[in-house]
Motif scaffolding. Structure first.
Motif, PDB file in Angstrom:
ATOM      1  N   LEU A   1      12.175  -2.169  11.179  1.00 38.47           N
ATOM      2  CA  LEU A   1      11.078  -1.389  10.605  1.00 38.47           C
ATOM      3  C   LEU A   1      10.935  -0.010  11.259  1.00 38.47           C
ATOM      4  O   LEU A   1      10.468   0.930  10.618  1.00 38.47           O
ATOM      5  N   ALA A   2      11.328   0.096  12.514  1.00 38.13           N
ATOM      6  CA  ALA A   2      11.085   1.336  13.264  1.00 38.13           C
ATOM      7  C   ALA A   2      11.729   2.548  12.601  1.00 38.13           C
ATOM      8  O   ALA A   2      11.179   3.650  12.617  1.00 38.13           O
ATOM      9  N   GLY A   3      12.904   2.382  11.997  1.00 35.52           N
ATOM     10  CA  GLY A   3      13.604   3.506  11.398  1.00 35.52           C
ATOM     11  C   GLY A   3      12.983   4.028  10.117  1.00 35.52           C
ATOM     12  O   GLY A   3      13.389   5.078   9.608  1.00 35.52           O
ATOM     13  N   LEU A   4      12.002   3.315   9.576  1.00 31.13           N
ATOM     14  CA  LEU A   4      11.419   3.713   8.305  1.00 31.13           C
ATOM     15  C   LEU A   4      10.617   5.002   8.392  1.00 31.13           C
ATOM     16  O   LEU A   4      10.357   5.646   7.380  1.00 31.13           O
TER      17      LEU A   4
ATOM     18  N   ASN B   1       0.823  -1.206   0.000  1.00 30.53           N
ATOM     19  CA  ASN B   1       0.000   0.000   0.000  1.00 30.53           C
ATOM     20  C   ASN B   1       0.860   1.260   0.000  1.00 30.53           C
ATOM     21  O   ASN B   1       0.568   2.236  -0.698  1.00 30.53           O
ATOM     22  N   LEU B   2       1.938   1.259   0.767  1.00 32.84           N
ATOM     23  CA  LEU B   2       2.802   2.432   0.847  1.00 32.84           C
ATOM     24  C   LEU B   2       3.546   2.692  -0.462  1.00 32.84           C
ATOM     25  O   LEU B   2       3.763   3.839  -0.841  1.00 32.84           O
ATOM     26  N   ALA B   3       3.943   1.618  -1.141  1.00 31.83           N
ATOM     27  CA  ALA B   3       4.688   1.770  -2.396  1.00 31.83           C
ATOM     28  C   ALA B   3       3.760   1.989  -3.581  1.00 31.83           C
ATOM     29  O   ALA B   3       4.105   2.692  -4.534  1.00 31.83           O
ATOM     30  N   GLY B   4       2.590   1.382  -3.543  1.00 33.34           N
ATOM     31  CA  GLY B   4       1.635   1.569  -4.611  1.00 33.34           C
ATOM     32  C   GLY B   4       2.011   0.812  -5.874  1.00 33.34           C
ATOM     33  O   GLY B   4       3.069   0.176  -5.962  1.00 33.34           O
ATOM     34  N   PRO B   5       1.145   0.877  -6.883  1.00 28.39           N
ATOM     35  CA  PRO B   5       1.413   0.166  -8.133  1.00 28.39           C
ATOM     36  C   PRO B   5       2.525   0.824  -8.924  1.00 28.39           C
ATOM     37  O   PRO B   5       2.831   2.011  -8.738  1.00 28.39           O
ATOM     38  N   GLY B   6       3.153   0.056  -9.807  1.00 28.41           N
ATOM     39  CA  GLY B   6       4.215   0.598 -10.653  1.00 28.41           C
ATOM     40  C   GLY B   6       4.573  -0.375 -11.748  1.00 28.41           C
ATOM     41  O   GLY B   6       4.636  -1.584 -11.518  1.00 28.41           O
ATOM     42  N   HIS B   7       4.815   0.142 -12.947  1.00 31.01           N
ATOM     43  CA  HIS B   7       5.200  -0.734 -14.058  1.00 31.01           C
ATOM     44  C   HIS B   7       6.583  -1.327 -13.832  1.00 31.01           C
ATOM     45  O   HIS B   7       6.879  -2.422 -14.309  1.00 31.01           O
ATOM     46  N   GLU B   8       7.423  -0.607 -13.116  1.00 35.52           N
ATOM     47  CA  GLU B   8       8.763  -1.086 -12.769  1.00 35.52           C
ATOM     48  C   GLU B   8       8.937  -1.043 -11.256  1.00 35.52           C
ATOM     49  O   GLU B   8       8.266  -0.287 -10.560  1.00 35.52           O
ATOM     50  N   PHE B   9       9.860  -1.845 -10.765  1.00 39.89           N
ATOM     51  CA  PHE B   9      10.154  -1.877  -9.334  1.00 39.89           C
ATOM     52  C   PHE B   9      10.548  -0.480  -8.856  1.00 39.89           C
ATOM     53  O   PHE B   9      10.100  -0.023  -7.797  1.00 39.89           O
ATOM     54  N   ALA B  10      11.371   0.204  -9.636  1.00 44.60           N
ATOM     55  CA  ALA B  10      11.871   1.514  -9.222  1.00 44.60           C
ATOM     56  C   ALA B  10      10.749   2.530  -9.057  1.00 44.60           C
ATOM     57  O   ALA B  10      10.840   3.434  -8.220  1.00 44.60           O
ATOM     58  N   GLU B  11       9.697   2.414  -9.852  1.00 46.06           N
ATOM     59  CA  GLU B  11       8.583   3.360  -9.754  1.00 46.06           C
ATOM     60  C   GLU B  11       7.902   3.246  -8.386  1.00 46.06           C
ATOM     61  O   GLU B  11       7.612   4.258  -7.729  1.00 46.06           O
ATOM     62  N   SER B  12       7.649   2.020  -7.943  1.00 47.17           N
ATOM     63  CA  SER B  12       7.047   1.819  -6.623  1.00 47.17           C
ATOM     64  C   SER B  12       8.016   2.209  -5.521  1.00 47.17           C
ATOM     65  O   SER B  12       7.615   2.765  -4.490  1.00 47.17           O
ATOM     66  N   ALA B  13       9.293   1.926  -5.724  1.00 45.43           N
ATOM     67  CA  ALA B  13      10.299   2.270  -4.720  1.00 45.43           C
ATOM     68  C   ALA B  13      10.353   3.776  -4.485  1.00 45.43           C
ATOM     69  O   ALA B  13      10.415   4.246  -3.336  1.00 45.43           O
ATOM     70  N   GLU B  14      10.326   4.551  -5.553  1.00 48.44           N
ATOM     71  CA  GLU B  14      10.362   6.005  -5.408  1.00 48.44           C
ATOM     72  C   GLU B  14       9.127   6.517  -4.679  1.00 48.44           C
ATOM     73  O   GLU B  14       9.212   7.463  -3.889  1.00 48.44           O
ATOM     74  N   ARG B  15       7.995   5.895  -4.922  1.00 52.16           N
ATOM     75  CA  ARG B  15       6.779   6.331  -4.227  1.00 52.16           C
ATOM     76  C   ARG B  15       6.893   6.053  -2.729  1.00 52.16           C
ATOM     77  O   ARG B  15       6.483   6.887  -1.906  1.00 52.16           O
ATOM     78  N   PHE B  16       7.463   4.914  -2.352  1.00 51.61           N
ATOM     79  CA  PHE B  16       7.645   4.622  -0.929  1.00 51.61           C
ATOM     80  C   PHE B  16       8.603   5.614  -0.289  1.00 51.61           C
ATOM     81  O   PHE B  16       8.377   6.081   0.830  1.00 51.61           O
ATOM     82  N   LEU B  17       9.673   5.955  -0.994  1.00 50.53           N
ATOM     83  CA  LEU B  17      10.633   6.912  -0.443  1.00 50.53           C
ATOM     84  C   LEU B  17       9.996   8.279  -0.198  1.00 50.53           C
ATOM     85  O   LEU B  17      10.406   9.016   0.697  1.00 50.53           O
ATOM     86  N   SER B  18       8.999   8.617  -0.993  1.00 51.82           N
ATOM     87  CA  SER B  18       8.376   9.929  -0.878  1.00 51.82           C
ATOM     88  C   SER B  18       7.173   9.955   0.060  1.00 51.82           C
ATOM     89  O   SER B  18       6.601  11.024   0.304  1.00 51.82           O
ATOM     90  N   ARG B  19       6.786   8.799   0.596  1.00 51.27           N
ATOM     91  CA  ARG B  19       5.617   8.785   1.474  1.00 51.27           C
ATOM     92  C   ARG B  19       5.886   9.570   2.751  1.00 51.27           C
ATOM     93  O   ARG B  19       6.997   9.586   3.280  1.00 51.27           O
ATOM     94  N   SER B  20       4.847  10.195   3.252  1.00 52.21           N
ATOM     95  CA  SER B  20       4.997  11.053   4.426  1.00 52.21           C
ATOM     96  C   SER B  20       5.303  10.235   5.682  1.00 52.21           C
ATOM     97  O   SER B  20       5.008   9.036   5.759  1.00 52.21           O
TER      98      SER B  20
ATOM     99  N   SER C   1      13.902   7.973   8.779  1.00 52.04           N
ATOM    100  CA  SER C   1      15.197   7.858   8.110  1.00 52.04           C
ATOM    101  C   SER C   1      15.040   7.438   6.650  1.00 52.04           C
ATOM    102  O   SER C   1      14.587   6.328   6.358  1.00 52.04           O
ATOM    103  N   LEU C   2      15.440   8.336   5.749  1.00 46.26           N
ATOM    104  CA  LEU C   2      15.439   7.996   4.333  1.00 46.26           C
ATOM    105  C   LEU C   2      16.460   6.901   4.045  1.00 46.26           C
ATOM    106  O   LEU C   2      16.239   6.040   3.192  1.00 46.26           O
ATOM    107  N   ALA C   3      17.560   6.914   4.772  1.00 46.12           N
ATOM    108  CA  ALA C   3      18.581   5.880   4.590  1.00 46.12           C
ATOM    109  C   ALA C   3      18.025   4.509   4.969  1.00 46.12           C
ATOM    110  O   ALA C   3      18.312   3.505   4.298  1.00 46.12           O
ATOM    111  N   ALA C   4      17.226   4.454   6.041  1.00 47.56           N
ATOM    112  CA  ALA C   4      16.624   3.177   6.444  1.00 47.56           C
ATOM    113  C   ALA C   4      15.644   2.690   5.388  1.00 47.56           C
ATOM    114  O   ALA C   4      15.574   1.486   5.103  1.00 47.56           O
ATOM    115  N   ARG C   5      14.915   3.605   4.789  1.00 47.87           N
ATOM    116  CA  ARG C   5      13.989   3.207   3.725  1.00 47.87           C
ATOM    117  C   ARG C   5      14.755   2.669   2.519  1.00 47.87           C
ATOM    118  O   ARG C   5      14.360   1.660   1.909  1.00 47.87           O
TER     119      ARG C   5
END
Length: 334
Positions: free
Chosen positions: A116-119, A75-94, A122-126
């Motif tokens: 999981l707690a650091g997520l 849910n946090l990463a959302g759909p994406g045609h590529e793995f990287a697309e979903s990954a970027e969405r997770f990195l940008s989640r509030s 911490s952007l580095a943890a994500r």
């Protein structure tokens, strides 16, 4: 049991999608990896995938604990045609969105694992968590992704035929034995002990098939304006699964023909890794080198390239797929 209540507006807004994308399927595969069911269809894959796991993959167990709800990275990463697309969405989640998922996790498990707690903050943890999930993806799912995706596209086409022949009633009545349509309510049995009543309020329902998920799953956020989401298991028998796990042309022979790096690039493109930057990160090769190799593959008629959102996308041609001994449908030429 989930009960999803429809209005006439909801019925008019029922849609069907083939997949949530490679990251979601990778996360769904963790359920099959941990379990013992589906030996005929998933047994060989499960044994190979487990053999590649070590202590570095501890976060996978935290995301999907043995009991109770998981950390909803899908849910946090959302759909994406590529793995990287979903990954970027997770990195940008509030921070608030990630904290809400961890609070729900803690309510059911008593605590949040340290990995999981650091997520939250911490952007580095994500990034570290995503790197682990992507490593598992490359080893367990990416080698088969093109065939998995083709299977899910075919599943959507079958559902479209049912919709055309039998209407929405026929579509909702035929999804899965654990999904029962009793107008105006869709009953979804998924192992939850407490019932949940969900009202779509005219926003509709998106039906999405999954290759690895074998239990229907409802994803619903009343704050979302696009409606609810029901992930249902795609039809899959032992013969279909065996075709997915077939690896095609031996890697060494292909490397002898094209060179090891170009063979790896062509294989990755056929598996759905289409962007130059993603190819570079996946294969640990510079972007400049990727561009040089893809130029050679393109001149040889093995791939096509098109511009997309400021970048480029590479797709295999029929010749390229034949060389890989694949029977997928090539991406239409730009």
């Amino acid at each position: 049991m989930h009960r999803i209540h429809f209005t006439s507006d909801d019925l008019a807004r029922v849609r069907v999608a083939p997949t949530l994308g490679p990251m979601a399927e990778t996360l769904f595969s963790l359920t099959m990896l941990r379990g013992r069911s589906g030996e005929a269809t998933f047994g060989a894959w499960r044994r190979r995938a487990r053999a590649g796991l070590d202590s570095r993959h501890a976060i996978l167990g935290a995301v999907l604990p043995s009991r109770g709800p998981s950390f909803d990275l899908v849910n946090l990463a959302g759909p994406g045609h590529e793995f990287a697309e979903s990954a970027e969405r997770f990195l940008s989640r509030s921070r608030h969105a990630v904290q809400a998922e961890l609070d729900y996790y803690a309510d059911h498990h008593g605590r949040v694992p340290a990995v999981l707690a650091g997520l939250v903050d911490s952007l580095a943890a994500r990034r570290e968590a995503l790197a682990t999930v992507e490593g598992y993806h490359r080893a367990a799912v990416a080698p088969h992704w093109a065939r998995i995706h083709s299977h899910l596209v075919a599943e959507r086409a079958r559902r479209g035929t049912i919709l055309l022949d039998h209407g929405v009633d026929g579509l909702l009545s035929s999804l899965h034995p654990d999904v029962r349509w009793a107008p105006p309510t869709l009953h979804v049995r998924n192992g939850d002990e407490s019932p949940a009543e969900l009202t779509l309020d005219g926003r509709g329902l998106l039906l999405v098939s999954s290759f690895f998920l074998r239990v229907p799953t409802v994803m619903y956020d009343p704050r979302c304006l696009t409606g609810g989401l029901l992930v249902y298991p795609a039809t899959l028998d032992a013969d279909q699964a065996a075709n997915v796990w077939t690896t095609g042309t031996p890697a060494n022979a292909l490397a002898d023909l094209l060179g090891r790096t170009r063979a790896a690039i062509l294989t990755a493109i056929a598996e759905g890794v289409t962007g130059t930057g993603v190819l570079a990160r996946s294969l640990d090769v510079s972007s400049a080198a990727i561009s040089q190799h893809t130029a050679v593959l393109r001149e040889a008629g093995l791939i096509t390239t098109r511009r997309h959102h400021g970048g480029v996308e590479h797709h295999p041609t029929q010749i390229g797929l034949t060389l890989l001994d694949r029977h997928d449908t090539p991406h239409p030429a730009p």
